[in-house]
Design a protein around this motif. Structure first.
Motif, mmCIF file in Angstrom:
data_model
loop_
_atom_site.group_PDB
_atom_site.id
_atom_site.type_symbol
_atom_site.label_atom_id
_atom_site.label_comp_id
_atom_site.label_asym_id
_atom_site.label_seq_id
_atom_site.Cartn_x
_atom_site.Cartn_y
_atom_site.Cartn_z
ATOM 1 N N MET A 206 0.827 -1.205 0.000
ATOM 2 C CA MET A 206 0.000 0.000 0.000
ATOM 3 C C MET A 206 0.865 1.261 0.000
ATOM 4 S SD MET A 206 -2.806 -1.611 0.003
ATOM 5 C CE MET A 206 -3.370 -3.254 0.434
ATOM 6 N N LEU A 207 1.949 1.241 0.769
ATOM 7 C CA LEU A 207 2.855 2.385 0.801
ATOM 8 C C LEU A 207 3.470 2.637 -0.575
ATOM 9 C CD1 LEU A 207 5.326 3.271 3.609
ATOM 10 C CD2 LEU A 207 6.172 3.159 1.280
ATOM 11 N N ALA A 208 3.880 1.542 -1.242
ATOM 12 C CA ALA A 208 4.454 1.688 -2.585
ATOM 13 C C ALA A 208 3.421 2.220 -3.575
ATOM 14 C CB ALA A 208 4.999 0.342 -3.055
ATOM 15 N N LEU B 213 -6.443 -2.655 6.310
ATOM 16 C CA LEU B 213 -7.529 -1.781 5.868
ATOM 17 C C LEU B 213 -7.144 -0.309 5.994
ATOM 18 C CD1 LEU B 213 -10.457 -1.204 5.018
ATOM 19 C CD2 LEU B 213 -11.136 -1.524 7.419
ATOM 20 N N GLN B 214 -6.477 0.077 7.094
ATOM 21 C CA GLN B 214 -6.129 1.491 7.276
ATOM 22 C C GLN B 214 -5.162 1.961 6.186
ATOM 23 O OE1 GLN B 214 -5.814 -0.734 9.964
ATOM 24 N NE2 GLN B 214 -7.794 -0.189 10.863
ATOM 25 N N ALA B 215 -4.157 1.136 5.863
ATOM 26 C CA ALA B 215 -3.207 1.534 4.822
ATOM 27 C C ALA B 215 -3.889 1.618 3.460
ATOM 28 C CB ALA B 215 -2.033 0.549 4.782
ATOM 29 N N ARG B 216 -4.785 0.670 3.170
ATOM 30 C CA ARG B 216 -5.498 0.714 1.882
ATOM 31 C C ARG B 216 -6.429 1.916 1.815
ATOM 32 N NH1 ARG B 216 -10.187 -1.612 -0.327
ATOM 33 N NH2 ARG B 216 -10.717 -2.576 1.670
ATOM 34 N N LEU C 111 -6.568 1.049 18.277
ATOM 35 C CA LEU C 111 -7.301 2.300 18.130
ATOM 36 C C LEU C 111 -6.398 3.402 17.559
ATOM 37 C CD1 LEU C 111 -9.884 3.925 18.566
ATOM 38 C CD2 LEU C 111 -9.142 4.324 20.930
ATOM 39 N N ALA C 112 -5.134 3.404 17.944
ATOM 40 C CA ALA C 112 -4.188 4.385 17.402
ATOM 41 C C ALA C 112 -4.021 4.204 15.901
ATOM 42 C CB ALA C 112 -2.840 4.263 18.114
ATOM 43 N N TRP C 113 -3.992 2.962 15.416
ATOM 44 C CA TRP C 113 -3.888 2.720 13.977
ATOM 45 C C TRP C 113 -5.104 3.289 13.255
ATOM 46 C CZ3 TRP C 113 -2.842 -3.254 14.566
ATOM 47 C CH2 TRP C 113 -1.676 -3.429 15.315
ATOM 48 N N CYS C 114 -6.286 3.075 13.839
ATOM 49 C CA CYS C 114 -7.515 3.548 13.189
ATOM 50 C C CYS C 114 -7.580 5.069 13.153
ATOM 51 C CB CYS C 114 -8.736 2.982 13.910
ATOM 52 S SG CYS C 114 -8.870 1.179 13.859
ATOM 53 N N LEU C 115 -7.084 5.730 14.188
ATOM 54 C CA LEU C 115 -7.130 7.191 14.237
ATOM 55 C C LEU C 115 -6.271 7.834 13.154
ATOM 56 C CD1 LEU C 115 -7.058 7.876 18.088
ATOM 57 C CD2 LEU C 115 -8.951 8.347 16.504
ATOM 58 N N CYS C 116 -5.336 7.072 12.596
ATOM 59 C CA CYS C 116 -4.507 7.608 11.513
ATOM 60 C C CYS C 116 -5.323 7.901 10.258
ATOM 61 C CB CYS C 116 -3.385 6.629 11.178
ATOM 62 S SG CYS C 116 -2.146 6.469 12.475
ATOM 63 N N TYR D 204 -12.483 1.808 11.126
ATOM 64 C CA TYR D 204 -12.519 1.413 12.531
ATOM 65 C C TYR D 204 -13.121 0.008 12.725
ATOM 66 C CZ TYR D 204 -11.339 6.203 13.786
ATOM 67 O OH TYR D 204 -10.693 7.417 13.932
ATOM 68 N N LEU D 205 -13.448 -0.665 11.641
ATOM 69 C CA LEU D 205 -14.025 -2.002 11.764
ATOM 70 C C LEU D 205 -13.046 -2.979 12.407
ATOM 71 C CD1 LEU D 205 -16.043 -2.579 8.459
ATOM 72 C CD2 LEU D 205 -16.914 -2.285 10.777
#
Length: 610
Positions: free
Chosen positions: A400-402, A465-468, A551-556, A565-566
């Motif tokens: 996803m980063l790439a 999911l957060q990165a995508r 939760l910290a990952w989702c807040l990004c 947030y799922l």
């Protein structure tokens, strides 16, 4: 035929009938040394009479190799009786022949004819019963044994499992007396290796059957509900577009990528790059050896990804073919579940106490085999947990980063935060890889569809999911939210790592200096429960730290969308269910001591809330 039947003595006619009532007399006294038929097998083992029930016609025996059971009188005989002959009068008194050796005297091939028999009786029984040319043809392989029967005028009958001959000439494997080592092996196999499931989890067979459909639906729902076009619950009905072309669902390339990734991890796992440690003590007292080379596998895998990116290979394949990857991982997870289930059908394989109920749908879902291995080196459970799930998540994040760099020409700060925090989470798990050997999934739960699908699909696919989301929906975070994210991540990690370190160090060495500073509650079982430190605030502080980091990952991803947030919602429901199940198990295990512990440590995960 009627004349031949009438020529037989009344005693023989009486011995051929099955006893009705009352049950056969119990001739042995408590304390007598006997041989008893082991339940479910065809072998007799040395035992001692412990009790008897005249109404049921059975003995309670204590096997010398271990184990106690009620055995019918017909399957018990005295040790010294094996070499004695049984007369016709005895057979008339005991129609079912308490001693297997006595039955074998009438049916064993090649026994010399008794000289006391009359000529008329021998001629009467010379013609074998129910002998047809077809039966003689099918029994050609046993001609040598049957010929001796025909010379004596006796027809060999097929022995029932509860009428095993103990004196047959040329003993077979199933009929010979078991050695003490074999007796111990049979006892362990019955009591320890393959325990029966006594309590269902996940709603039993009905819940397992529903989960076969719900788990894939969740994976596909997350993809269709959160894409570049829309990622909002209010627009799900209008935004979901299900492809009709099968090529959009699966491709040979996606299957090749998944299989190649798994083969690479299996190859790296076999390389002796880390220390070998012993796992938890199993039910039979043994301990398996594990190779702790997770960090080595992670570094090599990231290095391979970097080399592919450097040489301009399609490292964004996971993002570009995300739907195909979900299907490919789902297919491989199912195939792996089938392979592991077939491995559990082999004799002597240790089974999980959670997946041996006899219900196929439930056992396939929970997993029958406790520690399936290939060639005693490749541990499938460690591969699924420590390699496919964790390293797969890191590689999915890097893809996803790439993709974001390829699309926007830069990498955003939220993407850096997400990928870095999830990488540190995986790095910590593999750095302290030895600690996961004591978790319930490794020590007690079998490898089935649930573990395979959750690790292969939910690990690298759902938790990326957060990165995508950030690839499709770039966001700018205010400084206050960035500070909140960092505080949640650091505090959550400290709680997570500190609590796990306290627990695992106490398990390894309760007499260490750090362990002695902890307050414990001594139980009647002889074990201790920690009631100080982080474990004095809540019963599962490591769950609390895990939730804070997630939760910290989702807040990004910001606060404007619910879909990212799922993963937090799924993790919260999973940990609540696991905490409740752990509470129920410990209440049965510790009884009143657990009530005392709950009065001291009142909350399960979140202080003053739950």
């Amino acid at each position: 035929m009627s004349q031949r039947r009438s020529a037989r003595s009344p005693a023989l006619r009486h011995s051929s009938k099955k006893p009705q009532s009352p049950p056969p007399p119990l001739r042995y006294a408590i304390g007598d040394a006997v041989h008893a038929l082991w339940r479910g097998s065809r072998r007799y083992f040395p035992a001692t009479i412990a009790s008897k029930d005249a109404a049921q016609g059975s003995y309670k025996v204590d096997f010398d190799a271990g184990g106690t059971d009620w055995i019918p009188a017909a399957q018990v005989y005295k040790r010294s009786q094996r070499s004695k002959k049984k007369t016709v009068a005895d057979a008339a008194e005991s129609p079912k022949a308490t001693s297997p050796s006595s039955r074998s005297r009438k049916r064993t091939p090649g026994r010399p004819r008794s000289r006391s028999r009359s000529r008329s009786r021998s001629l009467t029984r010379r013609t074998p019963k129910r002998r047809t040319p077809e039966a003689a043809t099918k029994a050609a392989a046993k001609a040598a044994a049957l010929s001796s029967d025909e010379e004596d005028g006796v027809t060999k009958r097929k022995a029932r499992p509860d009428r095993i001959s103990m004196r047959s000439r040329g003993p077979r494997e199933d009929d010979r007396m078991a050695t003490p080592l074999e007796a111990m092996t049979a006892t362990l196999e019955a009591n320890l290796v393959a325990p029966k499931t006594t309590e269902y989890k996940f709603g039993g067979p009905i819940g397992a059957t529903i989960s076969y459909f719900v788990l894939p639906l969740i994976a596909y729902f997350v993809y269709f509900a959160c894409r570049r076009d829309a990622c909002d619950l209010t627009q799900i009905a209008s935004s979901i577009r299900v492809p009709r072309d099968v090529n959009e669902w699966i491709s040979v390339e996606s299957l090749g990528v998944v299989v190649g990734f798994m083969l690479l991890q299996a190859l790296l796992y076999c390389i002796p790059a880390g220390k070998a440690v012993s796992g938890s003590i199993l039910r039979d007292g043994s301990r398996l050896k594990y190779r702790m080379n997770g960090l080595f596998c992670l570094i090599v895998s990231v290095g391979v990804f970097g080399a592919l990116w450097y040489y301009r290979q399609p490292v964004t394949f996971v993002y570009d073919h995300f739907l195909e990857m979900i299907t490919a991982f789902s297919i491989v997870a199912f195939v792996l579940s089938v392979v592991v289930h077939l491995m559990s059908l082999r004799r002597g394989v240790m089974l999980s106490e959670y997946g041996n109920s006899g219900n196929f749908l439930y056992d396939f879902f929970m997993g029958r085999a406790l520690n399936p291995r290939i060639a005693s080196v490749l541990d499938i459970k460690m591969l699924v947990f420590g390699r496919f799930m964790m390293i797969g998540l890191v590689l999915a994040d890097l893809s996803m980063l790439a993709k974001q760099y390829e699309t926007d020409g830069k990498v955003s700060l939220p993407m850096v935060l997400v990928c870095t925090m999830q990488f540190l989470y995986v790095f910590d798990g593999l750095l302290f890889e030895e600690d996961i050997l004591s978790i319930n999934e490794i020590s007690k739960q079998g490898v089935g569809f649930f573990i395979c699908y959750a690790s292969l699909v939910f690990g690298p696919i759902l938790y990326s999911l957060q990165a995508r989301f950030l690839v499709d929906n770039p966001v700018e975070l205010p400084q206050m939210q960035i500070a909140t994210i960092l505080i949640l991540e650091v505090v959550g990690y400290v709680i997570f790592r500190w609590s796990n370190t306290q627990k695992n160090s106490y398990r390894r060495n309760p007499d260490s200096e750090s362990s002695k500073r902890l307050e414990v509650l001594k139980t009647a079982r002889g074990t201790n429960l920690i009631i100080s430190g982080l474990w004095g605030f809540v019963r599962h502080p490591n769950y609390l730290g895990d939730l804070m980091m997630n939760l910290a990952w989702c807040l990004c991803t910001g606060v404007g969308h619910f879909m990212p947030y799922l993963t937090f919602v799924f993790l919260l429901l999973l940990l609540i269910d696991r905490a409740n199940q752990d509470d129920a198990d410990c209440r049965k295990k510790y009884k009143l001591d657990w009530d005392t512990y709950c009065n001291i440590v009142r909350y399960k995960i979140v202080p003053y809330i739950f």
